[in-house]
Scaffold this motif. Sequence first.
Motif, PDB file in Angstrom:
ATOM      1  N   LEU A   1     -16.220 -18.282  35.937  1.00 48.23           N
ATOM      2  CA  LEU A   1     -15.674 -19.220  34.953  1.00 48.23           C
ATOM      3  C   LEU A   1     -16.662 -19.477  33.818  1.00 48.23           C
ATOM      4  O   LEU A   1     -16.300 -19.482  32.641  1.00 48.23           O
ATOM      5  CB  LEU A   1     -15.333 -20.546  35.634  1.00 48.23           C
ATOM      6  CG  LEU A   1     -13.939 -20.700  36.226  1.00 48.23           C
ATOM      7  CD1 LEU A   1     -13.825 -22.038  36.937  1.00 48.23           C
ATOM      8  CD2 LEU A   1     -12.870 -20.582  35.148  1.00 48.23           C
ATOM      9  N   ILE A   2     -17.922 -19.701  34.191  1.00 49.95           N
ATOM     10  CA  ILE A   2     -18.929 -19.954  33.169  1.00 49.95           C
ATOM     11  C   ILE A   2     -19.088 -18.738  32.270  1.00 49.95           C
ATOM     12  O   ILE A   2     -19.241 -18.860  31.047  1.00 49.95           O
ATOM     13  CB  ILE A   2     -20.268 -20.349  33.825  1.00 49.95           C
ATOM     14  CG1 ILE A   2     -20.116 -21.708  34.536  1.00 49.95           C
ATOM     15  CG2 ILE A   2     -21.386 -20.420  32.782  1.00 49.95           C
ATOM     16  CD1 ILE A   2     -21.315 -22.091  35.379  1.00 49.95           C
ATOM     17  N   GLY A   3     -19.032 -17.536  32.869  1.00 46.96           N
ATOM     18  CA  GLY A   3     -19.103 -16.314  32.067  1.00 46.96           C
ATOM     19  C   GLY A   3     -17.953 -16.218  31.079  1.00 46.96           C
ATOM     20  O   GLY A   3     -18.141 -15.814  29.920  1.00 46.96           O
ATOM     21  N   CYS A   4     -16.753 -16.598  31.509  1.00 48.11           N
ATOM     22  CA  CYS A   4     -15.602 -16.606  30.598  1.00 48.11           C
ATOM     23  C   CYS A   4     -15.817 -17.606  29.462  1.00 48.11           C
ATOM     24  O   CYS A   4     -15.438 -17.338  28.302  1.00 48.11           O
ATOM     25  CB  CYS A   4     -14.326 -16.950  31.361  1.00 48.11           C
ATOM     26  SG  CYS A   4     -13.786 -15.688  32.531  1.00 48.11           S
ATOM     27  N   MET A   5     -16.416 -18.744  29.772  1.00 49.13           N
ATOM     28  CA  MET A   5     -16.716 -19.744  28.739  1.00 49.13           C
ATOM     29  C   MET A   5     -17.735 -19.193  27.745  1.00 49.13           C
ATOM     30  O   MET A   5     -17.622 -19.394  26.534  1.00 49.13           O
ATOM     31  CB  MET A   5     -17.247 -21.014  29.383  1.00 49.13           C
ATOM     32  CG  MET A   5     -16.271 -21.729  30.279  1.00 49.13           C
ATOM     33  SD  MET A   5     -15.054 -22.683  29.361  1.00 49.13           S
ATOM     34  CE  MET A   5     -16.011 -24.137  28.982  1.00 49.13           C
TER      35      MET A   5
END
Length: 438
Positions: free
Chosen positions: A324-328
């Motif tokens: 999720l953080i990577g997508c952000m």
Amino acid sequence: MMEEAVWFVLVGVLLIFMAVASGLITRLPLTGAMIYLAVGVVVGPACLGLVRVDLAGHAWPLSVIAEAGLVISLFSVGMHLRVRLRDRLWHLPLRLGVLAMALTATLMAVFAWAIGEPPGVALFLAAALSPTDPVLANELRVREAGDDEPVRFALSGEGGLNDGAALPFALVGLALCGAQVGRVQSAGALLVSLLWGMAGALLIGTVLAVLCVRVIFNLRTRYGETVGLDGFIALGLMSVTYGAAELAHAYAFVAVFAAGVALRHEELRATGDRRPAEALENVHLSEHAEVAKDPRRAHAWLAESMTGFTLEIERLAEFSLLLLIGCMVSAHWQDMLQWRPLLYACVLIFIARPVAVFAAMAGSTANGQQRRLMAWVGIRGVGTFYYAVWGIDQAGDVLRAVLPVALDAIVLSVILHGATAGYAMSHYFQRKDTVNTG
């Protein structure tokens, strides 16, 4: 349907790859967090576009997901800290998790205010950047229950304490931003909230964990009931502890960590100086039910079963949250490359963290090498992400600028600390062995 199928394949391949390549990854300057983060960037809007939703516009569900991940991690870390509470070793994580965290937050808040941030934004930003997350670098956490190596114990305990200890700074920051925060109405109310928040959290976590263990122990050893489903017990205890602390306006993250520590301390009190692995070393698969009901080994069995379960779901939480953080990151990379977020991240890692740790460790039992190592490897991760999205959910666009700063700090920390933690710890142990044999 096609995108859904691609996601199933992607997640499945990544999970299998991590299981198969785990040995190779540990021998390289890599961590699972780096790989998950990179995959998240690739599947996000900047590359493959498998995630097109503006995740920053869904701050509430993101904060809930991060909150759940933190609860699991804090409970797991607490259950690994198998050291008697009167042992002086506990002074190290207390210095790091409370004093160093407060100093880091103060330094970052002053710096942010000095370069033009409003006081509320500066304070909340500092609070979001202060918590550490040793879960993202396995070399930094205790190896097993009973591992009392000072650096690993201190960094693990720090990560268990400072997610909750950062909350007062965050609440004051929100109040200064104009958000409706019920617990901050005056200086006196803040002081009472602070004292009760910590004391109440420790009390609630300890009482619930001890009560749970003793009830389960008596049911198993006296009546042969409630054998199995230790994972359900672990999840239930985490959830009840967190919810009860929230209802009592105590610091729920601290309560969950305290529950993990208290549960492990019950096992330590029952098992004694022998590590649980030794107490259970000759147990065969067919004997699990009998061991769970054996008064001499029931505590060790319950604690180790719950620890093993929480460790597995902790890894899944890390996997999900770093994706999720990577997508952000993929969605906000342009904002992250602005000079202000990059400057904050660099000041945090290269100035505020070292200064705060050296100040907090003054007069402690840690030697110079241990202090330098702790000053460097304060990895940022899920705690920082949680506070950033929670702040946006509470205050809206006023704190929107915190997100790229938090993402920069996480990415820089995961890369720098993840790549160097293994080497730094190896060098530390080599010097330690040389001194001991010299």
